[in-house]
Motif scaffolding. Structure first.
Motif, mmCIF file in Angstrom:
data_model
loop_
_atom_site.group_PDB
_atom_site.id
_atom_site.type_symbol
_atom_site.label_atom_id
_atom_site.label_comp_id
_atom_site.label_asym_id
_atom_site.label_seq_id
_atom_site.Cartn_x
_atom_site.Cartn_y
_atom_site.Cartn_z
ATOM 1 N N ALA A 237 20.815 51.170 61.713
ATOM 2 C CA ALA A 237 21.798 50.101 61.829
ATOM 3 C C ALA A 237 23.052 50.694 62.463
ATOM 4 O O ALA A 237 23.468 51.798 62.127
ATOM 5 N N HIS A 238 23.654 49.986 63.406
ATOM 6 C CA HIS A 238 24.778 50.531 64.162
ATOM 7 C C HIS A 238 26.122 49.952 63.754
ATOM 8 O O HIS A 238 27.132 50.212 64.393
ATOM 9 N N GLY A 239 26.139 49.152 62.688
ATOM 10 C CA GLY A 239 27.379 48.543 62.223
ATOM 11 C C GLY A 239 27.903 49.232 60.971
ATOM 12 O O GLY A 239 27.271 50.118 60.400
ATOM 13 N N TYR A 240 29.109 48.804 60.562
ATOM 14 C CA TYR A 240 29.701 49.302 59.321
ATOM 15 C C TYR A 240 28.983 48.696 58.129
ATOM 16 O O TYR A 240 28.547 47.556 58.206
ATOM 17 N N SER B 251 26.126 42.053 64.261
ATOM 18 C CA SER B 251 27.061 43.026 63.688
ATOM 19 C C SER B 251 26.412 44.322 63.216
ATOM 20 O O SER B 251 27.079 45.340 63.097
ATOM 21 N N MET B 252 25.115 44.328 62.963
ATOM 22 C CA MET B 252 24.469 45.573 62.533
ATOM 23 C C MET B 252 23.830 46.343 63.679
ATOM 24 O O MET B 252 23.491 47.498 63.519
ATOM 25 N N TYR B 253 23.663 45.728 64.827
ATOM 26 C CA TYR B 253 23.086 46.451 65.954
ATOM 27 C C TYR B 253 24.067 46.567 67.110
ATOM 28 O O TYR B 253 24.345 47.634 67.595
ATOM 29 N N ARG B 254 24.606 45.477 67.565
ATOM 30 C CA ARG B 254 25.544 45.481 68.693
ATOM 31 C C ARG B 254 26.967 45.558 68.152
ATOM 32 O O ARG B 254 27.669 44.574 68.059
ATOM 33 N N SER B 255 27.366 46.783 67.826
ATOM 34 C CA SER B 255 28.643 47.017 67.169
ATOM 35 C C SER B 255 29.338 48.209 67.823
ATOM 36 O O SER B 255 28.684 49.085 68.386
ATOM 37 N N ILE B 256 30.655 48.247 67.718
ATOM 38 C CA ILE B 256 31.401 49.422 68.199
ATOM 39 C C ILE B 256 31.725 50.378 67.047
ATOM 40 O O ILE B 256 32.530 51.294 67.200
ATOM 41 N N ALA B 257 31.086 50.192 65.913
ATOM 42 C CA ALA B 257 31.342 51.040 64.744
ATOM 43 C C ALA B 257 31.053 52.516 65.033
ATOM 44 O O ALA B 257 31.813 53.384 64.586
#
Length: 98
Positions: free
Chosen positions: A11-14, A49-55
């Motif tokens: 997962a790529h989000g916070y 928000s969990m994949y396409r994120s700038i986190a």
């Protein structure tokens, strides 16, 4: 156990990616390399928000600014379709502990 290479891809989000990055710093050897997949510099359109994120980007830049890591980015894809639009560009973040 310590590792020479760690690949972060989940997962790529916070808060998930932030936790993965911090945990990887605990698990990598002093000279080891960590690679973070799918780093976006700009918030993508149609964001999940969990994949396409700038986190990932925000976390890595914060660690770099605090002089905890040395950081470099490399384009993930080289085709025009993915790189012409800044919101579609994905990078791999390469970093090491300082």
């Amino acid at each position: 156990e310590k590792f020479d290479l760690i690949w972060i891809d989940g997962a790529h989000g916070y808060p998930v990616v932030c936790i993965d990055i911090i945990n990887s710093l605990k698990l990598v050897n002093d000279e080891g390399i960590i690679i973070c997949d799918d780093v976006y510099f700009k918030k993508p359109t149609n964001q999940d928000s969990m994949y396409r994120s700038i986190a990932s980007y925000e976390t890595l830049k914060s660690l770099e600014n605090e002089k905890i890591i040395s950081l470099n980015f490399l384009y993930k894809r080289l085709d025009l379709l993915d790189n012409c639009d800044p919101q579609k560009r994905k990078f791999l973040g390469f970093f090491k502990k300082i």
